[in-house]
Design an enzyme around this catalytic site. Sequence first.
Site, short mmCIF file in Angstrom:
data_model
loop_
_atom_site.label_atom_id
_atom_site.label_comp_id
_atom_site.label_asym_id
_atom_site.label_seq_id
_atom_site.Cartn_x
_atom_site.Cartn_y
_atom_site.Cartn_z
N CYS A 1 -0.15 1.03 7.36
CA CYS A 1 -0.77 1.31 6.07
C CYS A 1 -2.20 1.84 6.22
O CYS A 1 -2.65 2.65 5.40
CB CYS A 1 -0.77 0.06 5.20
SG CYS A 1 0.89 -0.43 4.67
N THR B 1 20.93 -37.26 -0.57
CA THR B 1 20.83 -36.61 -1.88
C THR B 1 21.94 -35.60 -2.07
O THR B 1 22.53 -35.49 -3.14
CB THR B 1 19.46 -35.93 -2.01
OG1 THR B 1 18.44 -36.93 -1.99
CG2 THR B 1 19.36 -35.15 -3.31
N GLU C 1 0.83 -1.21 0.00
CA GLU C 1 0.00 0.00 0.00
C GLU C 1 0.86 1.26 0.00
O GLU C 1 0.55 2.23 -0.70
CB GLU C 1 -0.93 0.00 1.22
CG GLU C 1 -1.91 -1.16 1.24
CD GLU C 1 -1.41 -2.34 2.04
OE1 GLU C 1 -2.26 -3.07 2.59
OE2 GLU C 1 -0.18 -2.53 2.11
N ARG D 1 11.44 -22.74 -7.56
CA ARG D 1 12.51 -22.43 -6.61
C ARG D 1 12.59 -20.93 -6.35
O ARG D 1 12.85 -20.50 -5.22
CB ARG D 1 13.85 -22.91 -7.16
CG ARG D 1 14.08 -24.40 -7.10
CD ARG D 1 15.46 -24.74 -7.65
NE ARG D 1 15.76 -26.17 -7.56
CZ ARG D 1 16.90 -26.72 -7.97
NH1 ARG D 1 17.85 -25.94 -8.50
NH2 ARG D 1 17.10 -28.02 -7.85
N ALA E 1 14.93 -42.52 -10.06
CA ALA E 1 16.27 -42.83 -10.57
C ALA E 1 16.32 -44.31 -10.97
O ALA E 1 15.46 -45.10 -10.59
CB ALA E 1 17.33 -42.54 -9.51
#
Length: 337
Positions: A79, A191, A46, A179, A157
């Site tokens: 605001c 991983t 705002e 992402r 995989a």
Amino acid sequence: MGAALALGERSRGTSAPNPNVGCVIVQGGRVVGRGWTQPGGRPHAEAMALAQAGEQTRGATVYTTLEPCAHLSPRGPACANLLVAAGVARVVVALGDPDPRTDRVGMARLADAGIAVTQGAGAEAAARSMAGFLTRQRFGRPFVTLKLATSLDGCIALADGTSRWITGPEARAHAHLERSRQGAILVGRGTWEADAPRLDVRLAGLEGRSPLRVVLSTHPHPSALRASSLSRWEREGAPQVRKGEGEPEWIASPADIAGLPVDHLLVEGGAGAAAAFLRAGLVDRLLLYRAPIVIGGGRASVGDIGLADLGTAHGRWRLGDARQLGTDRLEVYERAR
């Protein structure tokens, strides 16, 4: 309101600890001010829109995706007070602010000043857009998205761990866009060590939107992980390692990650991390990218989540979106609560 929602999307993942609000000011049928929450939470949407509109705010209509804040802050003015001082005639609000410092107070302050206030336009879309802020307000944790990129038979995989690439370039580009809208991205220790993922955003113009990187590990410190990964951390900046004992309970607490507020967390892998978040009931949204291939005998996308009865698996997820990305299919599921 649709334009305001689109503006709010610009700051998703960068506005924490404040919500990613969008605002549009209309005078005489013409848009005279646009704003969205800036990185780090200030200025508010705002305030930005009012500054752009200038003297054209008198008698104008304001569309904002969240109730204007009403509480005093050392970081900037309220605001609601700015809108009153600007002399606007009408404020259309999508959602009320659950923050107890503003909840219904912002709209009441506007109404007390003679400003017409209406609420509810675009409420569902606004709730989806600001899910990170709302989740932290309600549950004290980030909004968690689990991303899975699999074959048709649910593999991530080959049996030997080879996983590049399951999906095509269009699906991978979309994943990078996702992402860019996250405050942090998490993978399991296995991983991280096996694949050495970059966990960044590699889309032209959005490279600066790479989220904070987090590794879920039973070890409390990066030095506990193997040395071959440390050289990478030294080059690119160490990811934050969160001790989880195989479970992500830490995400259920209001504690920030690396001292930074995170409203949106993306879990990208592997099967153990995915299972841990699902088992703990901490996944709010599923991104399922499926390639038109069959692997057979490959590695499963999700480990054991402790499901003992198929009947309890039904009704937990509802389809929110589906689209084709090149040869791959994306399905987005939202947690039914």
